[in-house]
Design an enzyme around this catalytic site. Structure first.
Site, PDB file in Angstrom:
ATOM      1  N   CYS A 230       0.862  -1.185   0.000  1.00  0.00           N
ATOM      2  CA  CYS A 230       0.000   0.000   0.000  1.00  0.00           C
ATOM      3  C   CYS A 230       0.900   1.236   0.000  1.00  0.00           C
ATOM      4  O   CYS A 230       2.032   1.196   0.477  1.00  0.00           O
ATOM      5  CB  CYS A 230      -0.882  -0.036   1.254  1.00  0.00           C
ATOM      6  SG  CYS A 230      -1.776   1.488   1.599  1.00  0.00           S
ATOM      7  N   HIS A 231       0.369   2.341  -0.509  1.00  0.00           N
ATOM      8  CA  HIS A 231       1.168   3.570  -0.572  1.00  0.00           C
ATOM      9  C   HIS A 231       1.643   4.017   0.807  1.00  0.00           C
ATOM     10  O   HIS A 231       2.713   4.621   0.938  1.00  0.00           O
ATOM     11  CB  HIS A 231       0.356   4.693  -1.229  1.00  0.00           C
ATOM     12  CG  HIS A 231       1.157   5.928  -1.486  1.00  0.00           C
ATOM     13  ND1 HIS A 231       1.154   7.008  -0.636  1.00  0.00           N
ATOM     14  CD2 HIS A 231       2.033   6.229  -2.466  1.00  0.00           C
ATOM     15  CE1 HIS A 231       1.978   7.930  -1.089  1.00  0.00           C
ATOM     16  NE2 HIS A 231       2.521   7.492  -2.209  1.00  0.00           N
ATOM     17  N   THR A 232       0.881   3.698   1.848  1.00  0.00           N
ATOM     18  CA  THR A 232       1.286   4.073   3.208  1.00  0.00           C
ATOM     19  C   THR A 232       2.601   3.410   3.604  1.00  0.00           C
ATOM     20  O   THR A 232       3.431   4.012   4.286  1.00  0.00           O
ATOM     21  CB  THR A 232       0.174   3.703   4.211  1.00  0.00           C
ATOM     22  OG1 THR A 232      -1.048   4.285   3.763  1.00  0.00           O
ATOM     23  CG2 THR A 232       0.488   4.205   5.603  1.00  0.00           C
TER      24      THR A 232
ATOM     25  N   HIS B  58       0.914  -3.999   5.885  1.00  0.00           N
ATOM     26  CA  HIS B  58      -0.318  -3.957   6.681  1.00  0.00           C
ATOM     27  C   HIS B  58      -1.554  -4.397   5.912  1.00  0.00           C
ATOM     28  O   HIS B  58      -2.641  -4.406   6.486  1.00  0.00           O
ATOM     29  CB  HIS B  58      -0.524  -2.552   7.275  1.00  0.00           C
ATOM     30  CG  HIS B  58      -0.742  -1.495   6.250  1.00  0.00           C
ATOM     31  ND1 HIS B  58       0.292  -0.959   5.521  1.00  0.00           N
ATOM     32  CD2 HIS B  58      -1.870  -0.896   5.803  1.00  0.00           C
ATOM     33  CE1 HIS B  58      -0.190  -0.053   4.684  1.00  0.00           C
ATOM     34  NE2 HIS B  58      -1.501  -0.001   4.826  1.00  0.00           N
ATOM     35  N   GLU B  59      -1.412  -4.758   4.647  1.00  0.00           N
ATOM     36  CA  GLU B  59      -2.530  -5.348   3.896  1.00  0.00           C
ATOM     37  C   GLU B  59      -2.208  -6.820   3.732  1.00  0.00           C
ATOM     38  O   GLU B  59      -1.255  -7.162   3.030  1.00  0.00           O
ATOM     39  CB  GLU B  59      -2.655  -4.717   2.499  1.00  0.00           C
ATOM     40  CG  GLU B  59      -3.531  -3.514   2.442  1.00  0.00           C
ATOM     41  CD  GLU B  59      -3.828  -3.069   1.009  1.00  0.00           C
ATOM     42  OE1 GLU B  59      -4.479  -2.033   0.887  1.00  0.00           O
ATOM     43  OE2 GLU B  59      -3.416  -3.715   0.042  1.00  0.00           O
TER      44      GLU B  59
ATOM     45  N   CYS C  70     -11.287  -2.534  20.180  1.00  0.00           N
ATOM     46  CA  CYS C  70     -11.108  -3.174  21.486  1.00  0.00           C
ATOM     47  C   CYS C  70     -12.437  -3.714  22.017  1.00  0.00           C
ATOM     48  O   CYS C  70     -12.471  -4.678  22.786  1.00  0.00           O
ATOM     49  CB  CYS C  70     -10.478  -2.206  22.493  1.00  0.00           C
ATOM     50  SG  CYS C  70     -11.605  -0.896  23.081  1.00  0.00           S
TER      51      CYS C  70
ATOM     52  N   CYS D 163     -14.194   0.630  24.544  1.00  0.00           N
ATOM     53  CA  CYS D 163     -14.118   2.091  24.669  1.00  0.00           C
ATOM     54  C   CYS D 163     -15.396   2.749  24.133  1.00  0.00           C
ATOM     55  O   CYS D 163     -16.256   2.101  23.537  1.00  0.00           O
ATOM     56  CB  CYS D 163     -12.885   2.631  23.947  1.00  0.00           C
ATOM     57  SG  CYS D 163     -12.998   2.518  22.133  1.00  0.00           S
TER      58      CYS D 163
ATOM     59  N   CYS E 237     -15.862   2.237  20.360  1.00  0.00           N
ATOM     60  CA  CYS E 237     -16.286   0.892  19.977  1.00  0.00           C
ATOM     61  C   CYS E 237     -17.749   0.632  20.349  1.00  0.00           C
ATOM     62  O   CYS E 237     -18.452  -0.103  19.665  1.00  0.00           O
ATOM     63  CB  CYS E 237     -15.383  -0.167  20.602  1.00  0.00           C
ATOM     64  SG  CYS E 237     -13.747  -0.248  19.836  1.00  0.00           S
TER      65      CYS E 237
ATOM     66  N   CYS F 108     -11.344   3.475  17.549  1.00  0.00           N
ATOM     67  CA  CYS F 108     -11.045   2.883  18.855  1.00  0.00           C
ATOM     68  C   CYS F 108      -9.979   3.669  19.615  1.00  0.00           C
ATOM     69  O   CYS F 108      -8.924   3.994  19.071  1.00  0.00           O
ATOM     70  CB  CYS F 108     -10.584   1.436  18.641  1.00  0.00           C
ATOM     71  SG  CYS F 108     -10.038   0.587  20.122  1.00  0.00           S
TER      72      CYS F 108
ATOM     73  N   ARG G 210      -6.486   2.661  17.726  1.00  0.00           N
ATOM     74  CA  ARG G 210      -6.461   3.425  16.476  1.00  0.00           C
ATOM     75  C   ARG G 210      -5.019   3.559  16.001  1.00  0.00           C
ATOM     76  O   ARG G 210      -4.071   3.459  16.767  1.00  0.00           O
ATOM     77  CB  ARG G 210      -7.149   4.784  16.619  1.00  0.00           C
ATOM     78  CG  ARG G 210      -6.400   5.821  17.378  1.00  0.00           C
ATOM     79  CD  ARG G 210      -7.104   7.173  17.263  1.00  0.00           C
ATOM     80  NE  ARG G 210      -8.412   7.182  17.930  1.00  0.00           N
ATOM     81  CZ  ARG G 210      -9.168   8.276  18.008  1.00  0.00           C
ATOM     82  NH1 ARG G 210      -8.784   9.411  17.466  1.00  0.00           N
ATOM     83  NH2 ARG G 210     -10.334   8.236  18.637  1.00  0.00           N
TER      84      ARG G 210
ATOM     85  N   CYS H 183      -7.009  -2.794   4.004  1.00  0.00           N
ATOM     86  CA  CYS H 183      -6.676  -1.360   4.078  1.00  0.00           C
ATOM     87  C   CYS H 183      -7.389  -0.571   2.995  1.00  0.00           C
ATOM     88  O   CYS H 183      -8.538  -0.199   3.138  1.00  0.00           O
ATOM     89  CB  CYS H 183      -5.163  -1.138   4.014  1.00  0.00           C
ATOM     90  SG  CYS H 183      -4.708   0.624   4.073  1.00  0.00           S
TER      91      CYS H 183
ATOM     92  N   ARG I 258      -2.715  -2.765  -7.301  1.00  0.00           N
ATOM     93  CA  ARG I 258      -2.181  -3.497  -6.153  1.00  0.00           C
ATOM     94  C   ARG I 258      -1.286  -4.626  -6.624  1.00  0.00           C
ATOM     95  O   ARG I 258      -1.623  -5.341  -7.572  1.00  0.00           O
ATOM     96  CB  ARG I 258      -3.323  -4.099  -5.303  1.00  0.00           C
ATOM     97  CG  ARG I 258      -3.901  -3.133  -4.278  1.00  0.00           C
ATOM     98  CD  ARG I 258      -2.874  -2.825  -3.197  1.00  0.00           C
ATOM     99  NE  ARG I 258      -3.383  -1.935  -2.167  1.00  0.00           N
ATOM    100  CZ  ARG I 258      -3.245  -0.617  -2.179  1.00  0.00           C
ATOM    101  NH1 ARG I 258      -2.650  -0.023  -3.195  1.00  0.00           N
ATOM    102  NH2 ARG I 258      -3.686   0.117  -1.167  1.00  0.00           N
TER     103      ARG I 258
END
Length: 382
Positions: free
Chosen positions: A50-52, A72-73, A102, A105, A108, A116, A120, A180, A375
């Site tokens: 991913c670009h992130t 993260h994907e 979670c 909270c 949530c 969250c 987060r 993501c 992707r």
């Protein structure tokens, strides 16, 4: 590696380690510690870039945290669970997610929020929440985590609240992209903009997130889906995602919001902004029709940006909204997005334009830096 023999033990496996900013990743043997309380250890089968990941790997505008394992994907299988984990068991098919749920909270417990308090996204933190330590090491030296997922490793440890259990019949090599960008764009349209059948929708930015936003408009039956992008090479591909008209702001000598208003008899019904460019954000808001128009901001702006528009645009009953991860709660909502794919409502194959073996992960970075494809799937087993 069988689950019984590895549970509670350190696992040695391959991971793509970023030793310093902007340098190619190096496949190393890492040690992955067992999961602690409220954590799970996952065997990653497929991941995508991913670009992130690229943004924080380049580390031009943020706190550099290295050495680090990005990613993260992804899609994978639970290998073992830590103390207190009751909702997951070894063998479950899962999607790890960069943000969490979670369950306790105020966010949530609210039906309106997915942000969250505990889980987060935190891009600066390179350690686990429970003890402030990493689960990755090489020769005893810590290797840092990224957004709590670090999927560029054959095994990773994730907080249970950041893991969505999904239908085991769903192909992980397709649904991994839902953890993501695709969910972010899709949810921005379906959950926040909420266009109706026959409506007019403008999509600003036709990268992966924007195309997913267009896919959402296609799913609900929008009649006109107008793609707005400075790169006309993206227009042909975008037709597969429902875009049926295109505007390149560079082709006009007036603001693109005026162009869109003229095209649509006063403005579009909905717009979704997926670039992070502040001028595109303003255009996306000002191009919606008075009385009912809704604009949704998805792209992440620069920290010094300021949004400027005349207040009369609000008084004339235009609405501006923002969204994070498409307003999906990861654990509660992602399983139903997977079912949209299984029911053939949502098409995912068209997002995956490249595929590489894990040993060639740097090729995925090359494709993204060159602006090629949408992707790139990374297969961990090859």
């Amino acid at each position: 590696m069988s689950t019984r023999s590895s549970a509670g033990q350190v696992i040695r496996c391959k991971a793509a380690v970023a030793w310093e900013a902007g340098r190619p990743l190096v496949i190393e043997e890492v040690e992955v510690a067992p999961p602690q309380a409220m954590e799970v250890r996952l065997k990653i089968l497929f991941t995508s870039l991913c670009h992130t990941d690229v943004y924080f790997w380049e580390a031009k505008g943020q706190t550099p945290v290295f050495p680090r394992i990005f990613g993260h994907e992804a899609g994978g299988v639970v290998e073992s669970v830590g103390e207190g984990v009751t909702e997951l068991k070894p063998g479950d098919h899962v999607l790890p997610v960069f943000t969490g749920e979670c369950g306790d909270c105020r966010h949530c417990k609210s039906e309106e929020s997915n942000m969250c308090d505990l889980l987060r996204i935190n891009t600066d933190r390179g350690v686990m929440l429970s003890d402030g330590k990493t689960r990755f090491s090489i020769n005893g030296k810590p290797i840092y985590h990224f957004v709590g997922t670090s999927t560029f490793s054959e095994y990773t440890v994730v907080h249970v609240g950041c893991v969505a259990k999904v239908n085991p019949a769903a192909p992980l090599d397709k649904i991994c992209v839902l953890s993501c960008g695709i969910s972010t764009g899709l949810g921005a349209t379906l959950n926040v903009a909420k266009p109706t059948k026959g409506s007019t929708v403008a999509i600003f930015g036709l990268g992966a997130v924007g195309l997913a936003a267009a896919e959402g408009a296609r799913i609900v039956g929008a009649s006109r889906i107008i793609g707005v992008d400075l790169n006309p090479n993206r227009f042909e591909e975008a037709k597969k995602f429902g875009c049926n008209e295109f505007v390149n702001p560079k082709d006009y000598d007036k603001p693109v919001q005026e162009v869109l208003a003229e095209m649509t008899n006063g403005g579009v019904d909905r717009s979704v902004e997926c670039t992070g460019n502040i001028n595109a954000m303003i255009s996306a808001f000002e191009c919606v029709h008075d009385g009912w128009g809704v604009a949704v901001l998805v792209g992440v702006p620069n920290k010094d940006d300021a949004f400027k528009t005349h207040p009369v645009n609000f008084l004339n009953e235009r609405t501006l909204k923002g969204t994070f991860f498409g307003n999906y709660k990861p654990r509660s909502d992602l399983p139903s997005v997977v079912e949209m794919y299984m029911n053939k409502e949502l098409e995912l194959e068209k997002f995956i334009t490249h595929e590489v073996a894990f040993s060639e992960i740097n090729k995925a970075f090359d494709y993204m830096l060159a602006g090629e494809g949408i992707r790139c799937l990374i297969r961990m087993d090859t």
